[in-house]
Design a protein around this motif. Structure first.
Motif, PDB file in Angstrom:
ATOM      1  N   PRO A 133     -14.034 -68.649 -82.308  1.00 34.21           N
ATOM      2  CA  PRO A 133     -15.158 -69.364 -81.685  1.00 34.21           C
ATOM      3  C   PRO A 133     -14.995 -69.565 -80.182  1.00 34.21           C
ATOM      4  CG  PRO A 133     -14.590 -70.383 -83.772  1.00 34.21           C
ATOM      5  CD  PRO A 133     -13.537 -69.354 -83.513  1.00 34.21           C
ATOM      6  N   ASP A 134     -13.747 -69.610 -79.695  1.00 33.05           N
ATOM      7  CA  ASP A 134     -13.540 -69.799 -78.248  1.00 33.05           C
ATOM      8  C   ASP A 134     -13.585 -68.477 -77.483  1.00 33.05           C
ATOM      9  OD1 ASP A 134     -11.187 -68.629 -78.998  1.00 33.05           O
ATOM     10  OD2 ASP A 134      -9.871 -70.203 -78.241  1.00 33.05           O
ATOM     11  N   GLY A 135     -13.894 -67.373 -78.180  1.00 29.10           N
ATOM     12  CA  GLY A 135     -14.030 -66.087 -77.504  1.00 29.10           C
ATOM     13  C   GLY A 135     -12.738 -65.331 -77.308  1.00 29.10           C
ATOM     14  N   THR A 136     -11.651 -65.757 -77.967  1.00 28.49           N
ATOM     15  CA  THR A 136     -10.366 -65.075 -77.828  1.00 28.49           C
ATOM     16  C   THR A 136     -10.052 -64.279 -79.086  1.00 28.49           C
ATOM     17  OG1 THR A 136      -9.085 -66.925 -78.716  1.00 28.49           O
ATOM     18  CG2 THR A 136      -9.514 -66.916 -76.337  1.00 28.49           C
ATOM     19  N   ALA A 137      -9.162 -63.303 -78.942  1.00 23.80           N
ATOM     20  CA  ALA A 137      -8.729 -62.504 -80.083  1.00 23.80           C
ATOM     21  C   ALA A 137      -7.364 -61.913 -79.784  1.00 23.80           C
ATOM     22  CB  ALA A 137      -9.723 -61.381 -80.378  1.00 23.80           C
ATOM     23  N   LEU A 138      -6.536 -61.828 -80.821  1.00 18.49           N
ATOM     24  CA  LEU A 138      -5.263 -61.112 -80.759  1.00 18.49           C
ATOM     25  C   LEU A 138      -5.179 -60.301 -82.036  1.00 18.49           C
ATOM     26  CD1 LEU A 138      -2.529 -60.452 -79.514  1.00 18.49           C
ATOM     27  CD2 LEU A 138      -1.589 -62.504 -80.597  1.00 18.49           C
ATOM     28  N   VAL A 139      -5.252 -58.988 -81.909  1.00 18.87           N
ATOM     29  CA  VAL A 139      -5.331 -58.134 -83.095  1.00 18.87           C
ATOM     30  C   VAL A 139      -4.298 -57.017 -83.008  1.00 18.87           C
ATOM     31  CG1 VAL A 139      -7.753 -58.599 -83.547  1.00 18.87           C
ATOM     32  CG2 VAL A 139      -7.146 -56.713 -82.041  1.00 18.87           C
ATOM     33  N   ARG A 140      -3.869 -56.578 -84.176  1.00 16.62           N
ATOM     34  CA  ARG A 140      -2.918 -55.471 -84.273  1.00 16.62           C
ATOM     35  C   ARG A 140      -3.691 -54.155 -84.260  1.00 16.62           C
ATOM     36  NH1 ARG A 140       2.051 -55.901 -88.527  1.00 16.62           N
ATOM     37  NH2 ARG A 140       3.478 -54.410 -87.529  1.00 16.62           N
ATOM     38  N   VAL A 141      -3.209 -53.188 -83.513  1.00 23.09           N
ATOM     39  CA  VAL A 141      -3.889 -51.899 -83.369  1.00 23.09           C
ATOM     40  C   VAL A 141      -3.073 -50.825 -84.075  1.00 23.09           C
ATOM     41  CG1 VAL A 141      -4.809 -50.188 -81.761  1.00 23.09           C
ATOM     42  CG2 VAL A 141      -4.774 -52.624 -81.124  1.00 23.09           C
ATOM     43  N   ARG A 142      -3.708 -50.144 -85.022  1.00 26.00           N
ATOM     44  CA  ARG A 142      -3.076 -49.019 -85.714  1.00 26.00           C
ATOM     45  C   ARG A 142      -4.103 -47.907 -85.862  1.00 26.00           C
ATOM     46  NH1 ARG A 142       0.531 -51.777 -90.571  1.00 26.00           N
ATOM     47  NH2 ARG A 142       2.296 -52.423 -89.283  1.00 26.00           N
ATOM     48  N   ALA A 143      -3.767 -46.727 -85.388  1.00 27.95           N
ATOM     49  CA  ALA A 143      -4.710 -45.610 -85.430  1.00 27.95           C
ATOM     50  C   ALA A 143      -4.638 -44.918 -86.787  1.00 27.95           C
ATOM     51  CB  ALA A 143      -4.372 -44.614 -84.332  1.00 27.95           C
ATOM     52  N   PRO A 144      -5.799 -44.451 -87.317  1.00 27.12           N
ATOM     53  CA  PRO A 144      -5.799 -43.739 -88.602  1.00 27.12           C
ATOM     54  C   PRO A 144      -5.184 -42.353 -88.506  1.00 27.12           C
ATOM     55  CG  PRO A 144      -8.000 -43.736 -87.641  1.00 27.12           C
ATOM     56  CD  PRO A 144      -7.152 -44.613 -86.774  1.00 27.12           C
ATOM     57  N   ILE A 145      -5.146 -41.773 -87.295  1.00 31.88           N
ATOM     58  CA  ILE A 145      -4.490 -40.489 -87.065  1.00 31.88           C
ATOM     59  C   ILE A 145      -3.531 -40.661 -85.897  1.00 31.88           C
ATOM     60  CG2 ILE A 145      -6.421 -39.121 -87.955  1.00 31.88           C
ATOM     61  CD1 ILE A 145      -7.263 -38.603 -85.076  1.00 31.88           C
ATOM     62  N   ARG A 146      -2.588 -39.749 -85.771  1.00 34.07           N
ATOM     63  CA  ARG A 146      -1.581 -39.881 -84.711  1.00 34.07           C
ATOM     64  C   ARG A 146      -2.221 -39.691 -83.343  1.00 34.07           C
ATOM     65  NH1 ARG A 146       3.613 -40.411 -83.959  1.00 34.07           N
ATOM     66  NH2 ARG A 146       4.530 -39.615 -82.013  1.00 34.07           N
TER      67      ARG A 146
END
Length: 240
Positions: free
Chosen positions: A194-207
């Motif tokens: 709700p405060d407009g922040t995000a911390l997310v893990r990034v993993r690609a489906p292909i290399r």
């Protein structure tokens, strides 16, 4: 089953639950000599385990720990115990059975107690020394950073200043720009707080062979394969 064997079972049960008078103990030793394959301590160990489960006030175990303890106990092979003759005293056998059961319970609880999972912030900080940092160009009230490791094919996106969306209708989507690919690689959809922040893990489906930029778009819930929308944010390698 013979009457003698029935009597042997009866005496073993009495020994495990009440103790035996000297005459009964002598009779039990004589019957055990006639039935050498009989496990003399099985009932005592079972009684000790039951006793341990009932004594004192208990705090309930977490459901996942209780399930794993049960599965571990089922999976453990049953190893028959044969005592050297002459048998130890009844008091020693009962005490040792309780000690074994208590020790086993402590070892299992220590080994299977759930470990604290690291937070996303802690995982990001662990990756930082071996990762490349990408940052967005300055925009009023909007900032972002990606830490990305090609070796681990893993990264973390941190954003501030994006307006929250209705996740049942729209979500933000991250794209990894790899010059060796015809289209940007999907880095996953995410929501902001709700405060407009995000911390997310990034993993690609292909290399990903070489990441030279990241971009954020707004898409329908669940994301798209190829985006036609404008880039809300473009993150490029930090200089220096």
């Amino acid at each position: 089953m013979s009457l003698k064997h029935d009597r042997l079972d009866e005496l073993l049960a009495l020994e495990a639950t009440q103790g035996l008078a000297p005459a009964d103990a002598a009779e039990l030793d004589a019957l055990l000599a006639q039935f050498p394959d009989e496990d003399p301590d099985g009932l005592e160990l079972a009684a000790a385990a039951i006793h341990l489960s009932l004594i004192g006030p208990r705090e309930p175990l977490p459901a996942d720990l209780a399930e794993r303890l049960e599965l571990t106990a089922v999976a453990m092979p049953s190893v028959p115990v044969r005592l050297a003759k002459p048998r130890p005293s009844r008091a020693w056998v009962a005490w040792s059975g309780w000690a074994v059961a208590a020790s086993l319970a402590c070892v299992l609880a220590f080994a299977l107690w759930p470990k604290k999972e690291p937070t996303l912030a802690e995982l990001r900080d662990r990756l930082r020394p071996q990762a490349v940092a990408f940052a967005a160009a300055d925009k009023p009230g909007l900032s972002g950073e990606v830490l990305w490791s090609t070796a681990k094919q893993e990264g973390y996106l941190e954003l501030k200043g994006l307006p929250p969306l209705d996740p049942s209708k729209e979500q933000y989507q991250l794209w990894i720009v790899d010059p060796t690919k015809k289209q940007p690689v999907d880095g996953g959809v995410f929501d902001v707080r709700p405060d407009g922040t995000a911390l997310v893990r990034v993993r690609a489906p292909i290399r990903v062979g070489e990441a030279n930029a990241f971009a954020v778009t707004k898409e329908v819930a669940g994301g798209v394969v190829v985006s036609d929308g404008p880039h809300l944010l473009v993150l490029k390698p930090k200089s220096g």
